[in-house]
Design a protein around this motif. Structure first.
Motif, PDB file in Angstrom:
ATOM      1  N   LEU A 165      36.633  46.379  51.499  1.00  0.00           N
ATOM      2  CA  LEU A 165      37.133  45.596  52.781  1.00  0.00           C
ATOM      3  C   LEU A 165      36.639  46.548  53.971  1.00  0.00           C
ATOM      4  O   LEU A 165      36.388  45.828  54.871  1.00  0.00           O
ATOM      5  N   LEU A 188      45.230  44.693  54.417  1.00  0.00           N
ATOM      6  CA  LEU A 188      44.497  43.784  55.330  1.00  0.00           C
ATOM      7  C   LEU A 188      44.231  44.338  56.568  1.00  0.00           C
ATOM      8  O   LEU A 188      43.156  44.126  57.227  1.00  0.00           O
ATOM      9  N   SER A 236      39.563  49.051  48.890  1.00  0.00           N
ATOM     10  CA  SER A 236      39.577  49.263  50.102  1.00  0.00           C
ATOM     11  C   SER A 236      38.462  49.658  50.783  1.00  0.00           C
ATOM     12  O   SER A 236      38.046  49.504  52.040  1.00  0.00           O
ATOM     13  N   PRO A 258      40.140  46.177  56.861  1.00  0.00           N
ATOM     14  CA  PRO A 258      38.878  45.657  57.325  1.00  0.00           C
ATOM     15  C   PRO A 258      39.004  45.498  58.879  1.00  0.00           C
ATOM     16  O   PRO A 258      38.007  45.511  59.500  1.00  0.00           O
TER      17      PRO A 258
END
Lengths: 670, 90, 100
Positions: free
Chosen positions: A556, A442, A553, A445
């Motif tokens: 993001l 998380l 990943s 990004p």
């Protein structure tokens, strides 16, 4: 082996520059900068020589000076050079050298006062960190750990005439010191348990711990009545206290944003290579010990993942360029802790290395921008610097892409490996790791978002102030380090292209894995992999998992960067942070962590005051009473000493008479 | 106990001399007189020694005390006269 | 033959006179002389008992005491001269710098 005989010189050279700058700095042409540059360049050359020797298959582990040898406890200074230490030596001495060079432009050219003090501090800082890296035992590591803390105090408080820097310096010192208390207790516990604190070799404490946890080895060490697992976990957590303080992990991260009050080159040094890296390096150094303790590893991973996410959210709303970088540092060190906790012994030093390069680059780039902006750090006053300082812009952009984790920059490879280790080990053995992985994912990004927000606000759009219109130029001493680090930020990731190896099946391009896999027996990546006991799990096969991790990943990161571009591009971007409402207030106030810690400190102070009252009243009272009795009686009785001989003679005679009378009464003469 | 009269008379006489001169030593104002009276007292003690058949000791008493100690004391008396400002110590 | 008790009385009288001198006078020289009196009183004691018991030990002891007294006077005079130089006098009550 000739090369390793010079190993102590790596730390002693910057120490010499400290002495020179301190005592002779004011007489030197650049106020000690040249001494520092020469010393760190010498350290770099020696470090590379060490690395070449290590690459040739040699290692070095030698006690040089022994303080104490008593009852089986041995306190000594020594040197341990193995692949991990050699790698770290190159990182630290390279960044220290570049920071010294950059300081010529940031401090000397700006006419700052107190330069000999500054260069003395930098020299001592580099010396302590290099000493910490070559330390062969936990006790010596602790000594240099403390010296690193002291130097951070000296350098953050460099501009001591202002209000904020001394206070920030004190905060940095005290908060890290708080963690170091636990570390100190941990060092004592290790010595008491194993009688040895060396990292590698015959009597190394990770090796002893491994034996103790094995079959019938529990009697080898004294565990103070606990089960060996419990006791080792306690010791590991105590040492982890120092790590959390120095590496700015939650909840002891609050000192790091304030440390931005120091000169920007110092920030670069602290964040990229020296102080903050010390904590992660310490865990990697004694990984053989932590790898035995699944509980502690899970805690490390969880703290790391949480810190990565937690700090990243705060970086989103900051106005000052250095503040954004500070929170990104905390966040990135969270990733390293996550890697260590997830059994990624290679991933953590890898990320440490790439981060050292791109974060030093970003800080030095920010320093260049700050020079250009006449020491205004507010990003909202910048804009449009792209065309006016192209070298800074392109290198800064390279660093930003690396920080955001965009393919193929350095940060992409290392961050991806961190997340990959967390994912496979989470799938294979521990759901807790999956939670930490989720937080780390998380944060990706968010990292990309604040990074590009920073780049866009600083360099793109129209200049928003007159200063940004006509920025101050920067010289070669600023540009050279930027270019060197810019190249490294682009290329450093290629030393460990694990995803490419896994996907395309090209063997032998994971150089860092191979590098860290030789060295001392029991101090290798392979051995650590056996120790952790993490099983690996995959989603539909290994290559699918690798691809999935990379795509997720990278996707993001691109999404975060795209969002930043959508919000902040254009000639005159809006301040979108107001749309966050109350959340913005919370984030701007750093989740009220500072207030919370102040409250905690006040509560502690109240306890301390109560203890003080108890100490002075109850404990000291009887002691003072006894002493005052003898004091008062003494001052009365001393009046006998009149100085008149006749009085003495009279007393003597009286005493004789009294003695005679007593003897007579007792002897029955009367 | 039968006491021979001459011996008793001699003892009484010299005891009187001893005690009187001793009292004189501590009672007279002038230190110089005290010193002289001390000489008398010590000499009379020597007589007592003879009466106690300790002739050698009597000789020593006279030699050491009267010849040595008393001379030293008279030195000190003369060196430390405070009433005469001309005789200041070196 | 005068009995030993009389000598003891004589000796006690001399001792008390010496003590009296030390306790009442202020002149350091008088101290010295009074001490001599007290030592002599002791000597008389020794010699009297030596005569009483026909044993020469007391006389020998007296010889030592005489030698000791002579040495003591030599040291005492040194002290008195220093006292005189430092305090412009030999009054012992003036020299009180060593008190509390």
């Amino acid at each position: 082996m000739a090369a390793f005989d010079y190993a102590p010189a790596i730390a002693l050279l910057p120490f010499a520059s400290f002495v020179i700058a301190l005592f002779a700095g004011r007489f030197l042409p650049k106020r000690g900068a040249l001494a520092g540059i020469l010393a760190t360049a010498g350290s770099l050359v020696l470090s590379i020589w060490m690395a070449l020797s290590v690459a040739a298959g040699n290692t070095y582990n030698e006690a040089l000076y022994t303080f104490v040898t008593a009852q089986g406890i041995n306190l000594h200074l020594g040197v341990l050079i193995d692949p991990l230490a050699a790698l770290m030596l190159i990182i630290v001495s390279l960044v220290a050298l570049l920071v010294h060079v950059f300081s010529l432009g940031y401090m000397n050219d700006e006419g700052e006062p107190g330069l000999p003090r500054y260069y003395a501090g930098l020299g001592l800082f580099s010396a302590s960190m290099l000493g910490f890296v070559i330390a062969d035992n936990l006790f010596m590591a602790f000594m240099f750990f403390e010296m690193v803390g002291l130097c951070s105090w000296l350098l953050i408080g460099h501009w001591y005439r202002d209000d904020a820097p001394p206070s920030a310096a004190k905060k940095a010192f005290l908060v890290t010191r708080f963690g170091d208390y636990f570390f100190l207790v941990g060092v004592v516990a290790v010595l008491a348990t194993f009688g040895s604190a060396t990292f590698a070799g015959e009597e190394s404490f990770p090796g002893l711990a491994e034996t103790a946890l094995g079959e019938g080895g529990a009697d080898a060490v004294s565990t103070f009545g606990f089960a060996p697992e419990t006791w080792f976990a306690i010791v590991g957590l105590l040492i982890l206290g120092g790590v959390i303080g120095k590496s700015a992990q939650f909840p002891l991260h609050t000192w790091l944003p304030d440390a931005m009050e120091g000169p920007t080159p110092v920030s670069a040094l602290i964040h990229a290579a020296t102080m903050v890296a010390a904590g992660v390096y310490l865990v990697a150094r004694m990984y053989g010990f932590y790898a035995l303790l699944p509980t502690v590893l899970a805690i490390i991973a969880f703290v790391g993942g949480f810190t990565a996410l937690f700090a990243a959210t705060m970086g989103v709303v900051k106005r000052e360029i250095k503040q954004v970088l500070a929170y990104s540092t905390i966040s990135q060190y969270g990733y390293m802790m996550l890697a260590l906790g997830a059994g990624g012994y290679v991933a953590a030093p890898f990320h440490l290395m790439t981060h050292a390069f791109f974060k030093a680059l970003l800080f030095l780039g920010a320093g260049a921008v700050i020079i250009a902006m006449h020491h205004n750090e507010n990003m909202w006053d910048m804009g449009g610097l792209k065309d006016r300082m192209p070298v800074t812009y392109w290198t800064f952009l390279a660093g930003s892409l690396a920080l955001a984790g965009i393919f193929p920059f350095a940060g992409f490879w290392s961050k991806d490996e961190v997340l990959y280790e967390a994912l496979i080990h989470g799938l294979g053995s521990s759901p807790l790791l999956l939670g930490a992985y989720a937080m780390g994912l998380l944060a990706v990004p968010i990292t990309a978002f604040y990074t590009f927000r920073m780049v866009l606000l600083t360099f793109h759009g129209e200049p928003r102030t007159d200063t940004a219109e006509n920025p101050h130029g920067v010289g070669w001493s600023v540009k050279t380090p930027l270019v060197v680090l810019g190249v490294l930020a682009v290329t450093a990731g290629f030393i460990n292209m694990l995803p490419v190896q896994k996907l395309l099946g090209i063997e032998g391009i994971d150089f860092l894995h191979e590098w860290l896999d030789h060295g001392f027996e029991g101090v290798t990546a392979h051995h650590y992999g056996d120790l952790t006991g993490y099983a690996s799990g995959y989603i539909g096969g290994e290559s699918v998992t690798v691809l999935l991790g990379v795509v997720v990943s990278l996707g993001l990161a691109l999404a975060g960067a795209g969002l930043a571009y959508a919000l902040y591009s254009g000639s005159d971007p809006d301040a979108h942070t107001d749309r966050l409402g109350d959340a913005k207030t919370v984030l701007m106030n750093n989740y009220y962590q500072d207030e919370y810690q102040v409250w905690l400190a006040d509560a502690t102070a109240r306890v301390a005051r109560a203890a003080d009252t108890f100490d002075q009243g109850i404990i000291d009272g009887p002691v003072n009473g006894v002493s005052s009795v003898s004091l008062v009686s003494g001052s009365r009785i001393k009046r006998v000493q009149t100085g008149i001989v006749t009085n003495y003679a009279a007393l003597l005679s009286l005493g004789l008479v009294a003695l005679l009378v007593v003897l007579g009464l007792l002897g029955g003469w009367f | 106990m039968a006491v021979l009269p001459y011996e008793a008379i001699a003892f009484a006489l010299f005891a009187l001399v001893t005690v009187t001169s001793s009292l004189g030593v501590v009672l007279v104002e002038d230190v110089w007189h005290s010193a002289l009276l001390l000489g008398v007292s010590l000499l009379s003690v020597a007589v007592h020694y003879v009466m106690l058949q300790a002739e050698f000791l009597a000789a020593m008493q006279i030699l050491v005390y009267v010849g040595g100690v008393l001379i030293l004391i008279t030195f000190a008396v003369m060196l430390t006269r405070v009433d005469d400002p001309k005789e200041t110590p070196s | 033959m005068v009995p030993a008790q009389y000598y003891l009385l004589l000796s006690a009288a001399m001792f008390c006179i010496g003590l009296f001198g030390i306790l009442t006078r202020k002149n350091a020289l008088l101290f010295l002389m009074s001490v001599e009196l007290m030592l002599t009183a002791g000597n008389i004691n020794f010699v009297a008992f030596s005569f009483q018991y026909g044993n020469l030990t007391g006389q020998v002891f007296s010889l030592f005491t005489i030698a000791l007294a002579a040495a003591e006077v030599a040291v005492g005079i040194g002290i008195i001269l220093v006292l005189y130089r430092n305090f412009r006098g030999v009054d012992v009550t003036q020299a009180t710098t060593m008190r509390w």
